[in-house]
Design an enzyme around this catalytic site. Structure first.
Site, short mmCIF file in Angstrom:
data_model
loop_
_atom_site.label_atom_id
_atom_site.label_comp_id
_atom_site.label_asym_id
_atom_site.label_seq_id
_atom_site.Cartn_x
_atom_site.Cartn_y
_atom_site.Cartn_z
N ARG A 285 113.33 80.57 4.24
CA ARG A 285 114.78 80.61 4.45
C ARG A 285 115.21 82.06 4.25
O ARG A 285 115.30 82.54 3.13
CB ARG A 285 115.43 79.69 3.41
CG ARG A 285 116.88 79.37 3.66
CD ARG A 285 117.52 78.83 2.39
NE ARG A 285 117.84 79.91 1.49
CZ ARG A 285 117.88 79.80 0.16
NH1 ARG A 285 117.63 78.67 -0.43
NH2 ARG A 285 118.17 80.84 -0.59
N HIS A 289 121.15 79.79 0.82
CA HIS A 289 121.06 78.33 0.98
C HIS A 289 122.20 77.83 1.87
O HIS A 289 121.99 77.11 2.84
CB HIS A 289 121.10 77.64 -0.38
CG HIS A 289 121.25 76.17 -0.30
ND1 HIS A 289 120.24 75.35 0.17
CD2 HIS A 289 122.29 75.36 -0.59
CE1 HIS A 289 120.67 74.09 0.16
NE2 HIS A 289 121.90 74.08 -0.30
N TYR A 298 118.69 85.27 -7.59
CA TYR A 298 117.45 84.62 -8.03
C TYR A 298 116.20 85.03 -7.27
O TYR A 298 115.12 84.54 -7.54
CB TYR A 298 117.60 83.09 -8.01
CG TYR A 298 118.03 82.52 -6.66
CD1 TYR A 298 117.11 82.28 -5.65
CD2 TYR A 298 119.37 82.22 -6.42
CE1 TYR A 298 117.50 81.76 -4.44
CE2 TYR A 298 119.78 81.70 -5.20
CZ TYR A 298 118.84 81.47 -4.21
OH TYR A 298 119.24 80.96 -3.01
C1 LIG Z 1 120.49 63.47 -3.83
C2 LIG Z 1 121.00 64.88 -3.86
N1 LIG Z 1 120.78 65.65 -4.94
C3 LIG Z 1 121.23 66.94 -4.97
C4 LIG Z 1 121.90 67.45 -3.89
C5 LIG Z 1 122.40 68.90 -3.93
N2 LIG Z 1 121.55 69.72 -3.02
C6 LIG Z 1 122.00 70.07 -1.80
S1 LIG Z 1 120.87 70.99 -0.96
C7 LIG Z 1 119.78 70.92 -2.24
C8 LIG Z 1 118.43 71.60 -2.15
C9 LIG Z 1 117.57 71.06 -1.05
O1 LIG Z 1 116.42 71.85 -0.89
P1 LIG Z 1 115.35 71.54 0.21
O2 LIG Z 1 115.05 70.10 0.23
O3 LIG Z 1 114.22 72.47 -0.01
O4 LIG Z 1 116.10 71.87 1.59
P2 LIG Z 1 116.68 73.27 2.10
O5 LIG Z 1 118.11 73.34 1.67
O6 LIG Z 1 115.85 74.35 1.53
O7 LIG Z 1 116.61 73.21 3.60
C10 LIG Z 1 120.30 70.20 -3.31
C11 LIG Z 1 119.62 69.99 -4.60
C12 LIG Z 1 122.13 66.61 -2.78
N3 LIG Z 1 122.77 67.04 -1.69
N4 LIG Z 1 121.66 65.35 -2.78
#
Ligand SMILES: Cc1ncc(C[n+]2csc(CCOP(=O)(O)OP(=O)(O)O)c2C)c(N)n1
Ligand SMILES: [Mg+2]
Length: 392
Positions: A285, A289, A298
């Site tokens: 990425r 985010h 970070y």
């Molecule tokens: C069940 C749940 N827990 C927490 C969140 C908050 N949250 C949004 S994005 C994220 C990180 C996701 O990371 P990843 O799966 O690696 O996907 P990326 O954003 O890197 O594409 C989190 C913890 C959420 N949306 N849903």
């Protein structure tokens, strides 16, 4: 060997070092040097042979290669426009796919029209491949609708924010189409962070036990907001599949050809009754985010710089140029097309009508609900309170 079904788990990758500020400063192992990684194009754009996966892209024409390049360039342009629109206050939030274009276009172009796609909130490139108008992706991020497209028009589900939950939806859908006797397949997208969710583990169990025709496409972009992949797993993610009884493959997620080939293979397995596959697209990425995040808090610059050298668009361009598959005229025309897309997206967002403020209450229950009635009345009173404010 790249297809992991029986081998023992390999040792944990290096976690890098930390600076005194707590940011990781050492870039992690790079694609291109990893024997576990399926790669057909090196970061320099050189085509390398692969005994298992070459056949899935053997017949690809120069026109199709230019098409993949065009898809990636236009997707990146759209994504940059959306980020700018958020900065200008036109969108509430945007989740950029910068750096993940090859993973999304390669896998998206591997799908057939009758396949069904379950995305997260970052699959703008896959949406593009499915024929969803990019302007439709922006309504939810502007806060004017709850989705913006009909999932069944393009077999592309609505964006899913609840991390990992769409893998369950995909598995259930895949079990359903298998019962119907269809020969199509399902693909579920999720991230490295989502791989820690119970929903994903449950999807793996059910899909394996029921031999569901589903491909789990994990974009390991190294980060789950500020959490690095080392906090999600002690083994390479693709090896998780072994414990559930189906194959897992790690593909260079910045190599569009490899992503196309591996996803085609996995979808064909699903269609021919061989059950689920986990594809881990190893990528990065490059941006934040979301527009609400500040990654400088970070992670260090050296990590991003190391991955910029593996940019998915530049490597395909190098290959197209070296093999005389594209000339200056092609790139110039694409630049014009990109600018036109940016303009179209800008104009479409600004023209999006605000929703009726009371529609949310109408859409909650088919037959109404006392609590919703109460909330509607409260909101009406709140709105009416502005009538006393001068000039409003
Ligand atoms: C069940 C749940 N827990 C927490 C969140 C908050 N949250 C949004 S994005 C994220 C990180 C996701 O990371 P990843 O799966 O690696 O996907 P990326 O954003 O890197 O594409 C989190 C913890 C959420 N949306 N849903
Ligand atoms: Mg991630």
């Amino acid at each position: 060997m790249t297809v992991e079904s029986t081998a023992a788990p390999k040792p944990r990758r290096s976690a890098g070092t930390k600076s005194t500020a707590g940011k990781r400063t050492t870039a992690r192992k790079s694609p291109g040097t990893d024997p576990e990684l399926v790669q057909l194009l090196t970061p320099e754009g050189k085509r390398v042979k692969n005994a298992e996966f070459d056949k899935y892209v053997a017949g690809i024409t120069p026109d199709e290669l230019r098409g993949l390049y065009r898809d990636m360039v236009l997707t990146r342009r759209f994504d940059a426009e959306a980020t700018s629109l958020q900065r200008q206050g036109e969108l509430g939030l945007w989740a950029s796919l910068l750096g993940q274009e090859a993973a999304q276009i390669g896998s998206g172009r591997a799908t057939r029209e009758d396949d069904y796609v379950f995305p997260t909130y970052r699959e703008h490139g896959v949406a593009w491949c499915r024929g969803v108008d990019p302007t439709n992706l922006l309504g939810m991020f502007r806060g004017v609708n709850n989705g913006g497209w009909d999932p069944n028009s393009n077999n592309f589900q609505l964006y899913t924010i609840v991390i990992g939950s769409q893998t369950l939806h995909a598995t259930g859908y895949a079990m359903g189409i298998a019962k119907d006797g269809a020969d199509s397949a399902v693909i579920a997208y999720f991230g490295d962070g989502a791989s820690s969710q119970g929903d994903v583990a449950e999807s793996f169990t059910f899909s394996a036990v029921y031999n569901a025709p589903v491909v789990f496409f994990c974009q390991n972009n190294q980060w789950a907001i500020s959490e690095p992949t080392e906090k999600q797993t002690r083994v390479p993610l693709y090896q998780r599949a072994q414990g559930f009884g189906f194959p897992g493959v790690r593909v260079d997620g910045n190599d569009v050809l490899a992503c196309l080939a591996v996803t085609k293979w996995a979808l064909e397995r699903a269609r021919s009754g061989e059950g689920p596959t986990l594809v881990e697209a190893y990528t990065y990425r490059m941006g934040a985010h979301t527009t609400s995040d500040d990654p400088t808090r970070y992670r260090g610059d050296d990590e991003r710089l190391a991955w910029e050298a593996k940019d998915p668009i530049l490597r395909l361009r190098a290959y197209l140029e070296a093999s005389n598959h594209a000339d200056e005229g092609f790139f110039a025309e694409l630049e014009r097309e990109s600018e036109a897309l940016g303009k179209r997206v800008r104009e479409a967002v600004r023209a999006m009508p605000d929703p009726d403020h009371f529609a949310i209450f109408e859409n909650a229950y088919a037959d109404g609900h006392a609590l919703v009635d109460e909330e509607r009345a409260q909101f009406a009173a709140y709105q009416a309170s502005f009538a006393d404010v001068e000039g409003v």
